[in-house]
Write an enzyme that holds these catalytic residues in place. Structure first.
Site, PDB file in Angstrom:
ATOM      1  CD  GLU A  40      38.613  37.318  30.922  1.00 32.35           C
ATOM      2  OE1 GLU A  40      38.794  36.606  31.925  1.00 32.35           O
ATOM      3  OE2 GLU A  40      37.595  38.023  30.752  1.00 32.35           O
ATOM      4  CG  ASP A  44      43.522  32.212  30.663  1.00 32.94           C
ATOM      5  OD1 ASP A  44      44.211  32.644  31.609  1.00 32.94           O
ATOM      6  OD2 ASP A  44      43.110  31.038  30.610  1.00 32.94           O
ATOM      7  CG  ASP A 113      39.312  39.545  33.645  1.00 34.30           C
ATOM      8  OD1 ASP A 113      40.137  38.680  33.985  1.00 34.30           O
ATOM      9  OD2 ASP A 113      38.194  39.670  34.189  1.00 34.30           O
ATOM     10  CD  GLU A 116      43.863  36.438  31.427  1.00 39.95           C
ATOM     11  OE1 GLU A 116      44.551  35.614  32.053  1.00 39.95           O
ATOM     12  OE2 GLU A 116      42.615  36.501  31.515  1.00 39.95           O
TER      13      GLU A 116
END
Length: 225
Positions: A40, A44, A113, A116
């Site tokens: 994640e 991101d 999440d 990502e």
């Protein structure tokens, strides 16, 4: 599980060379030691870069602030959770007993999440060019629709600017309740605006998100007047 992952890979438009990466991306920290938080973190950063680059080329006359607000809109939790629902990610998540019981497969923060984490997994399984192509395909509609302007500002900022423009007192925010365990808390915040003389409540997975939800309710009321 293998058949399910084959279906998911068709939905996201990418076939993994290392299916274990996809499985890890779908694993919440409540379910196993080898969970998706590191993926994640990576995803991101990569998502922010891909969207920033796309906006940079799409809007050559926009300044840094306008580009930042549009990027924030495209990478925020509700947008990512909407993508997750399109892919039906909730059907593939590995969650611990507590998260299953509390409906974690529907929680926006967990879904966002996971998107990502999948981006991070794709980048490790392939390369940046491939990841960029996949993410741009996911965001095709959103990138066509997005435009610079005040609607890209978050509700708290818009409310503050509205009140300042009318020389009115700024709102006050107070946390009135926190529910759940440390890793899956829900915050409830009350927002008070003096000239309206009403208290508005908002809830979210963090204090900031709860404040944004409360501010959005006030804005909806003000826009109706």
């Amino acid at each position: 599980m293998t058949q399910n992952l084959e279906r998911l890979q068709r939905q996201i438009g990418y076939q993994f060379n290392q299916p274990a990466l996809l499985k890890q991306a779908l694993t919440h920290r409540s379910a196993a030691v080898k969970h998706n938080e590191r993926l994640e973190f990576l995803g991101d950063a990569i998502l922010n870069f891909i969207i920033a680059e796309a906006l940079y080329h799409q809007f050559p006359k926009c300044n840094e602030g306008e580009l930042s607000r549009m990027r924030a809109t495209l990478v925020r939790e509700p947008t990512l959770a909407s993508l997750a629902r399109q892919f039906e990610l909730g059907d593939y998540l590995s969650l611990g007993p507590g998260e299953l019981k509390s409906g974690g497969f529907r929680r926006e923060s967990i879904l966002a999440d996971c998107v990502e984490a999948i981006i991070g997994a794709i980048s490790l399984d392939s390369d940046l060019a491939t990841t960029t192509k996949i993410v741009q395909h996911w965001y095709q509609a959103q990138l066509k629709q997005i435009q610079p302007g005040d609607n890209q500002k978050d509700p708290k900022t818009r409310l503050q600017e509205y009140l300042q423009g009318k020389r009115l007192p700024l709102p006050t925010y107070n946390v009135v309740e926190i529910k759940g365990e440390a890793h899956c808390q829900t915050f409830t915040v009350e927002c008070y605006v003096k000239n309206i003389d009403r208290t508005f409540m908002g809830s979210g997975a963090s204090r900031r998100k709860a404040e944004q939800a409360a501010a959005e309710k006030i804005l909806q009321l003000l826009e109706m007047k």
